[in-house]
Design a protein around this motif. Structure first.
Motif, short mmCIF file in Angstrom:
data_model
loop_
_atom_site.label_atom_id
_atom_site.label_comp_id
_atom_site.label_asym_id
_atom_site.label_seq_id
_atom_site.Cartn_x
_atom_site.Cartn_y
_atom_site.Cartn_z
N ALA A 16 -17.70 74.88 58.82
CA ALA A 16 -17.38 75.93 58.85
C ALA A 16 -16.79 76.90 58.39
O ALA A 16 -17.10 77.69 56.80
N ILE A 17 -15.23 76.73 58.21
CA ILE A 17 -14.41 77.55 57.91
C ILE A 17 -14.73 77.17 56.09
O ILE A 17 -14.61 78.05 55.44
N TRP A 18 -14.73 75.63 55.33
CA TRP A 18 -14.68 74.52 54.90
C TRP A 18 -16.25 75.85 53.71
O TRP A 18 -15.73 75.94 52.19
N VAL A 19 -16.98 75.82 54.33
CA VAL A 19 -18.07 76.49 53.10
C VAL A 19 -18.05 77.95 53.53
O VAL A 19 -17.65 78.81 52.15
N ALA A 20 -17.24 78.93 54.38
CA ALA A 20 -16.65 80.34 54.36
C ALA A 20 -15.59 80.45 53.57
O ALA A 20 -15.87 81.47 52.97
N ASP A 21 -15.03 79.53 53.37
CA ASP A 21 -14.05 79.21 52.82
C ASP A 21 -14.38 80.10 51.25
O ASP A 21 -14.10 80.12 50.38
N PHE A 24 -17.37 82.69 50.56
CA PHE A 24 -16.67 84.28 50.49
C PHE A 24 -15.61 84.32 51.06
O PHE A 24 -15.16 85.13 50.52
N LEU A 25 -14.01 83.91 51.45
CA LEU A 25 -13.28 83.66 51.99
C LEU A 25 -12.62 84.07 50.91
O LEU A 25 -11.84 84.68 50.57
N VAL A 39 -7.62 78.10 57.64
CA VAL A 39 -8.21 78.35 56.06
C VAL A 39 -7.56 76.68 55.99
O VAL A 39 -8.50 76.28 55.51
#
Length: 262
Positions: A16-21, A24-25, A39
């Motif tokens: 989830a962190i990888w995809v969000a980064d 989005f991030l 991250v």
């Protein structure tokens, strides 16, 4: 501890962190800004966790032998590899089979979830498959009325406890393996649990006779008088199967054990 569940949760979190980064991030950070620590670590660990999860869930899983119940085949401290796909592809964590490949065969050394406590992994030898009539009477094993062929070997000296057991080569469906009996141990079986399909087994002074129900397997340790196995707690349901043991890859106290799996 359910390591598979912990690994799955870590995979979801890092993924989830990888995809969000990526989606989005990263777009909202200045070009020269350093990634936040969470991250950086989450995204960098995701590929490693994914690889470990796939390998452990679908290919091979390491397992350490915790007891002497499978002597002389497996020793305490042996680190073995378990083939996760030979008995079918299963969904991680819930262990539900989605693709059938092979079925366990008599003589296989199999890792499974202990029926009395599925959080524990056990390892024993497959003795009876669905429909078999297994009789262990006066320390002799027969399957479907046929007495298994045995050959006497020299007595076995236990490495830890320094006493001898009678040692035999036992042949089951063409597969030969060593097994042990203690001369002073009784044939009758005590402290039997009230397990599912308990009425499929007849206990007497000579041992036990069981008919294996559909979708189940009857397991025994090779160290027959020092193994709490299917004679005591019943049958292993198909959904408890983890995989087939096939290789010793390490033993810190005896490096000669590496690769010696029978």
């Amino acid at each position: 501890m359910n390591f598979a569940l912990i690994l799955f949760c870590l995979l979801i979190l890092s993924g989830a962190i990888w995809v969000a980064d990526i989606f989005f991030l990263r777009k909202h950070r200045p070009a020269d800004a350093k990634d936040p620590w969470w991250v950086e670590y989450g995204a960098s660990f995701f590929p490693v966790i994914l690889l470990v999860f796939v390998l452990r869930s679908f290919i091979v899983e390491p397992f350490k032998i915790p007891s002497a119940s499978m002597l002389p085949t497996l020793h305490v401290g042996d680190f073995i590899l378990v083939n996760k796909y030979t008995y079918g592809i299963r969904l991680p964590v819930i262990n539900k089979k989605i693709i059938a490949i092979n079925e366990p065969q008599r003589g296989d050394v199999m890792v499974f979830r202990y029926p009395e406590d599925p959080s524990l992994d056990y390892i024993k030898r497959v003795i009876g498959i669905p429909g078999d009539k297994v009789a262990y009477q006066n320390k002799r094993l027969s399957i479907n009325g046929k007495l298994l062929e045995t050959t006497r070997l020299d007595d076995y000296l236990h490495p830890e406890r320094l006493y001898y057991s009678k040692q035999f080569i036992e042949k089951i469906d063409g597969i030969e393996h060593s097994m042990l009996n203690d001369a002073d141990a009784p044939s009758f079986i005590s402290n039997v649990a009230q397990f599912p399909h308990r009425n499929n087994c007849l206990y007497n002074d000579a041992g036990v006779i069981c008919t294996v129900p559909e979708g189940h397997y009857f397991m025994m340790g090779d160290n027959r008088d020092n193994s709490r196995d299917g004679r005591f707690w019943g049958f292993v349901p198909e959904e408890n199967i983890v995989g087939k043991a096939f290789f010793i890859w390490l033993n810190f106290s005896n490096l000669k054990r590496i690769g010696s799996f029978q």
